[in-house]
Design a protein around this motif. Structure first.
Motif, short mmCIF file in Angstrom:
data_model
loop_
_atom_site.label_atom_id
_atom_site.label_comp_id
_atom_site.label_asym_id
_atom_site.label_seq_id
_atom_site.Cartn_x
_atom_site.Cartn_y
_atom_site.Cartn_z
N VAL A 305 0.83 -1.22 0.00
CA VAL A 305 0.00 0.00 0.00
C VAL A 305 0.86 1.27 0.00
CG1 VAL A 305 -1.90 -1.17 1.17
CG2 VAL A 305 -0.16 0.00 2.54
N ARG A 306 2.15 1.13 -0.22
CA ARG A 306 3.03 2.30 -0.07
C ARG A 306 2.80 3.35 -1.14
NH1 ARG A 306 8.86 -0.47 -1.69
NH2 ARG A 306 8.13 -1.54 -3.58
N TYR A 307 2.23 2.96 -2.30
CA TYR A 307 2.04 3.93 -3.37
C TYR A 307 0.63 4.53 -3.37
CZ TYR A 307 6.42 2.09 -5.17
OH TYR A 307 7.74 1.70 -5.31
N LEU A 308 -0.18 4.19 -2.38
CA LEU A 308 -1.51 4.78 -2.31
C LEU A 308 -1.42 6.24 -1.89
CD1 LEU A 308 -3.51 1.88 -0.60
CD2 LEU A 308 -3.47 2.49 -3.03
N HIS A 309 -2.50 6.97 -2.14
CA HIS A 309 -2.52 8.41 -1.85
C HIS A 309 -2.16 8.67 -0.38
CE1 HIS A 309 -3.86 12.58 -1.71
NE2 HIS A 309 -3.91 12.54 -3.03
N ALA A 310 -1.35 9.65 -0.15
CA ALA A 310 -0.85 9.94 1.20
C ALA A 310 -1.95 10.38 2.15
CB ALA A 310 0.24 11.01 1.14
N ASP A 311 -3.07 10.88 1.62
CA ASP A 311 -4.17 11.34 2.47
C ASP A 311 -4.97 10.19 3.08
OD1 ASP A 311 -3.46 13.92 1.96
OD2 ASP A 311 -4.96 14.24 0.38
N LEU A 312 -4.75 8.98 2.58
CA LEU A 312 -5.48 7.82 3.12
C LEU A 312 -4.82 7.39 4.43
CD1 LEU A 312 -7.70 5.67 2.67
CD2 LEU A 312 -5.98 4.29 1.48
N HIS A 313 -5.54 7.53 5.54
CA HIS A 313 -4.99 7.22 6.86
C HIS A 313 -4.65 5.73 6.95
CE1 HIS A 313 -5.72 11.17 8.46
NE2 HIS A 313 -7.01 11.11 8.14
N ARG A 314 -3.48 5.45 7.55
CA ARG A 314 -3.04 4.08 7.74
C ARG A 314 -2.73 3.84 9.21
NH1 ARG A 314 -1.07 6.12 3.11
NH2 ARG A 314 -0.86 4.84 1.21
N PHE A 315 -3.08 2.64 9.69
CA PHE A 315 -2.81 2.26 11.07
C PHE A 315 -2.25 0.84 11.08
CE2 PHE A 315 -6.25 5.30 11.01
CZ PHE A 315 -5.83 6.25 11.93
N ASN A 316 -1.32 0.59 11.97
CA ASN A 316 -0.67 -0.70 12.05
C ASN A 316 -1.48 -1.64 12.94
OD1 ASN A 316 1.48 -2.37 13.94
ND2 ASN A 316 1.88 -2.53 11.75
N THR A 317 -1.60 -2.91 12.51
CA THR A 317 -2.44 -3.87 13.23
C THR A 317 -1.68 -4.87 14.08
OG1 THR A 317 -2.44 -5.27 11.27
CG2 THR A 317 -4.28 -3.75 11.51
N ASP A 318 -0.40 -5.12 13.75
CA ASP A 318 0.30 -6.23 14.42
C ASP A 318 1.38 -5.79 15.40
OD1 ASP A 318 2.15 -5.27 12.63
OD2 ASP A 318 2.60 -7.20 11.69
N GLY A 319 1.45 -4.49 15.69
CA GLY A 319 2.45 -4.01 16.64
C GLY A 319 3.84 -3.86 16.08
N HIS A 320 3.97 -3.99 14.76
CA HIS A 320 5.27 -3.82 14.11
C HIS A 320 5.14 -2.76 13.02
CE1 HIS A 320 6.89 -7.28 16.22
NE2 HIS A 320 5.82 -7.97 15.86
N PRO A 321 4.99 -1.49 13.40
CA PRO A 321 4.80 -0.43 12.40
C PRO A 321 6.03 -0.26 11.52
CG PRO A 321 5.19 0.52 14.56
CD PRO A 321 5.04 -0.97 14.78
#
Length: 704
Positions: A305-321
């Motif tokens: 998902v690294r090339y998706l638009h920067a405005d799309l909020h991302r959150f880490n699920t597994d504790g390894h951001p």
């Protein structure tokens, strides 16, 4: 007391049908298990101009099952044939007389009692009635009788409600130690509904300290799951997520993935479950199509998902951001915001179809309809209460998700491995005394592929049910697994769109190893012809399913065809005399070769019986002479001596000449998706030779 069956029994009948039509049916051994009760399966061994050799399975799991070799020989074309069983000395002589309008048939049965002890204990009248019933079903086929419908209380609401109540009492769902606990459970279900949120809340009310989830990182109790997901829902609300929004969840099996689904459900937010095997481009299409408001992603999947638009909020699920600034769900939970508006409808889960026949579509899964949903599955699969359940099948897949959903009313401790490894799976069973396991067929194959010495290291005696779904199980695999681990294998046939359709129990599979089983409680299955009306029992048609868990439609696509409240599964198959369903294959997999309809699956089943073959896939390809032909892709076992000519000769003797694969390709592995399903279009694409090889698709770790 009746007289026992004698050695010679004659059956005479006359029917108003053409002789040739009846002859054509009785000439093929595959006809007999479809129309004559007690014959579970027929496997062709060899074919000749005037003969057929087949192995037939006779009996039931209760009375015992015997496999006999049957020799069908034509004595005089269109007039007489014999079915001989050399191993017992039994035979059946069939003689036909007649014309295009009427047919007289004389059936002589010799030494029927030698085929099975249960037959020997019957009377002549029972054998005569059995023959006549089978012949009448053959007439139904010729006349086109509309008999291919089987219903398990689907058309009777009262019977269904009574059956649900009985099932719940039998299993113990809803049983409480005291009235106060029972009231708390009911309040939890009333508040959150019969979904994951309600299931974890009710389990927390009943047994707050019981372990709910075990993953690669640790454990969560039911109380912790309920508390943490309420805090996560509150944090999501502070991020302006709410009813009508959709988030994407890209994760492997672990507690954090479950918490995201439960929290979103409490908030009324829909969750699109993203397959971890998708490409970055496919994920971008899904983000745009579903208008995702945020993404919750495992750390090692961030590159997708690294090339998706920067405005799309991302959150880490597994504790390894992937970066220090990336918020994790633990960070959100730690904020302690437990207040949020409870929506009128819980958030829905959107499961992507497999995409094996095109672009994956988002299918909205319905909320479970009270106890009827769990009662349906438990009516065919006796999953135990409060016993550990191992789910190596991915939760983003309909079947893995179904296992998770059914675990909460059972108050089962769910063991979630992040990646599937066959030996590790056995280790987890032994370590946690797992009682039930939710798998896809490839996992069954991988376990059986382990050396016997490796499998013997682990105590799997706690297992009561291994439940497979997602793709067909080869008959040879079914019998190998049950011979190794006991009669604990269940095979579920269904789809993202219809949930479940049929379930084959160990008894079904012992009798007929390739069956998809019978419908569970509250389900109707019909095999329909082109006019969308039922075909005769034993005749192949389109499989339609109706139950209370049909999906709520695709997000941006037209729904499948519907008939009388049932949905088209996209598969072709038939029902046998016992009401068992058999799936021939996808309707878009059938080919027409030289004017003959040919299915790949019987060829795959036949090749799976070869001890030199580990895996096989058969597909249709264009052919200038015949229009289409079959091509086989075979994975050989290590050290096996097998070549293309041997493959072709083997199939030529067992099936029709149109079923012989003219192209045979040997590969080190087959291309599979993250759910273990073979991606057949990769085999026939322009990069077929290269695309079939990546270890990430076919190696020992299926979900890497």
């Amino acid at each position: 007391m009746h007289e026992l069956v004698t050695d010679v029994i004659d059956v005479n009948a006359e029917f108003a049908v053409a002789r040739k039509a009846l002859w054509d049916l009785l000439l093929e051994p595959q006809t007999y298990p479809r129309l004559f009760a007690g014959i579970g399966a027929c496997e062709l061994i060899d074919t000749g101009p005037d003969s057929r050799i087949a192995n037939v399975r006779i009996g039931t799991a209760e009375s015992g099952i015997r496999t006999h070799q049957l020799l069908l020989t034509v004595r005089r074309w269109y007039e007489s044939l014999e079915l001989q069983c050399p191993g017992t000395g039994s035979f059946v002589s069939i003689r036909l007389r007649g014309d295009e309008e009427r047919t007289k048939i004389v059936v002589t049965v010799f030494a029927a009692g030698r085929l099975h002890p249960a037959i020997a204990e019957q009377s002549n009248a029972v054998v005569v009635a059995w023959v006549n019933k089978g012949l009448r079903r053959a007439l139904d086929v010729i006349r086109g009788a509309r008999t291919s419908t089987v219903v398990n209380a689907e058309n009777s609401p009262l019977r269904r409600q009574v059956s649900v109540a009985k099932q719940m009492v039998t299993v113990g769902v809803g049983r409480t130690a005291n009235l106060a606990t029972g009231v708390k459970q009911v309040r939890s279900l009333t508040k959150w509904g019969f979904n994951l949120a309600g299931g974890y809340a009710a389990a927390a009310a009943h047994a707050p300290d019981r372990i709910a989830v075990i993953d690669d990182h640790g454990t969560r109790t039911f109380a912790e799951m309920h508390t943490r997901t309420s805090a996560l829902a509150g944090a999501m609300a502070r991020l302006d997520l709410g009813f009508g929004d959709t988030i994407g969840l890209l994760a492997r099996n672990h507690a954090g993935m479950v918490e995201c689904m439960v929290a979103a459900g409490k908030l009324g937010v829909d969750v699109a479950l993203l397959n971890v095997g998708l490409s970055g481009r496919q994920i971008e299409d899904i983000v745009q199509r579903h208008r995702l408001a945020a993404l919750f992603v495992d750390g090692d999947l961030e590159q997708l998902v690294r090339y998706l638009h920067a405005d799309l909020h991302r959150f880490n699920t597994d504790g390894h951001p992937p970066a220090p600034h990336r918020s994790t769900i633990d960070d959100l939970i730690a904020q302690g915001h437990t207040e949020f508006h409870r929506p009128s409808r819980a958030g829905r889960l959107i499961v992507l179809t497999s995409g094996t026949s095109g672009t994956p579509k988002g299918a909205r899964r319905p909320q479970p309809k009270g106890f009827a949903t769990i009662a349906a599955l438990l009516s065919r699969i006796p999953l135990p209460m409060e016993q550990p359940m191992l789910i190596p099948a991915p939760l983003f897949h309909t079947w893995g998700l179904a296992g998770l959903q059914i675990s909460t009313p059972l108050r089962a401790t769910v063991v979630l491995p992040g990646r599937f490894d066959a030996e590790d799976c056995l280790r987890l069973v032994a370590e946690h005394r797992v009682a039930s396991m939710i798998v896809v067929p490839t996992m069954v194959n991988r376990i059986l592929d382990l050396p016997a010495a490796v499998r013997a290291r682990y105590d799997t005696s706690s297992l009561r049910a291994v439940v497979s779904c997602g793709a067909p199980l080869a008959g040879a695999t079914v019998l190998r697994f049950m011979d190794a681990y006991g009669d604990i294998l269940y095979n579920v046939y269904g789809s993202t769109e219809v949930s479940w359709a049929t379930i084959a129990t160990p008894e079904d599979l012992r009798t007929a190893p390739t069956t998809a089983g019978r419908p569970p409680l509250g389900t109707r299955v019909a095999v329909l012809g082109p006019d969308q009306r039922p075909v005769p029992v034993g005749v192949t048609g389109h499989i339609f399913v109706g139950n209370h868990m049909l999906f709520d439609g695709y997000v941006n696509s037209a729904p499948p065809a519907e008939a009388d409240g049932m949905l088209d599964t996209g598969d072709l198959g038939y029902l046998d005399v016992a009401g068992r369903l058999f799936v021939a294959g996808r309707d878009d997999e059938m080919i027409i070769s030289g004017g003959e309809n040919v299915f790949p699956r019987p060829v795959e089943e036949a090749l799976a019986h070869l001890p030199q073959v580990s895996e096989v896939a058969v597909v249709g390809v264009p052919d200038q002479e015949f229009g289409q032909r079959l091509a086989a892709f075979v994975v050989k076992r290590e050290g096996a001596g097998l070549d293309s000519d041997m493959i072709r000769a083997y199939i030529r003797h067992r099936l029709s000449r149109f079923s012989v694969p003219r192209d045979v390709t040997f590969l080190p592995s087959l291309p599979r998706g993250e759910t273990g399903k073979i991606i057949k279009q990769v085999l026939t694409g322009p990069q077929a030779g290269e695309a079939a090889l990546p270890p990430s698709l076919g190696g020992p770790h299926l979900f890497t």
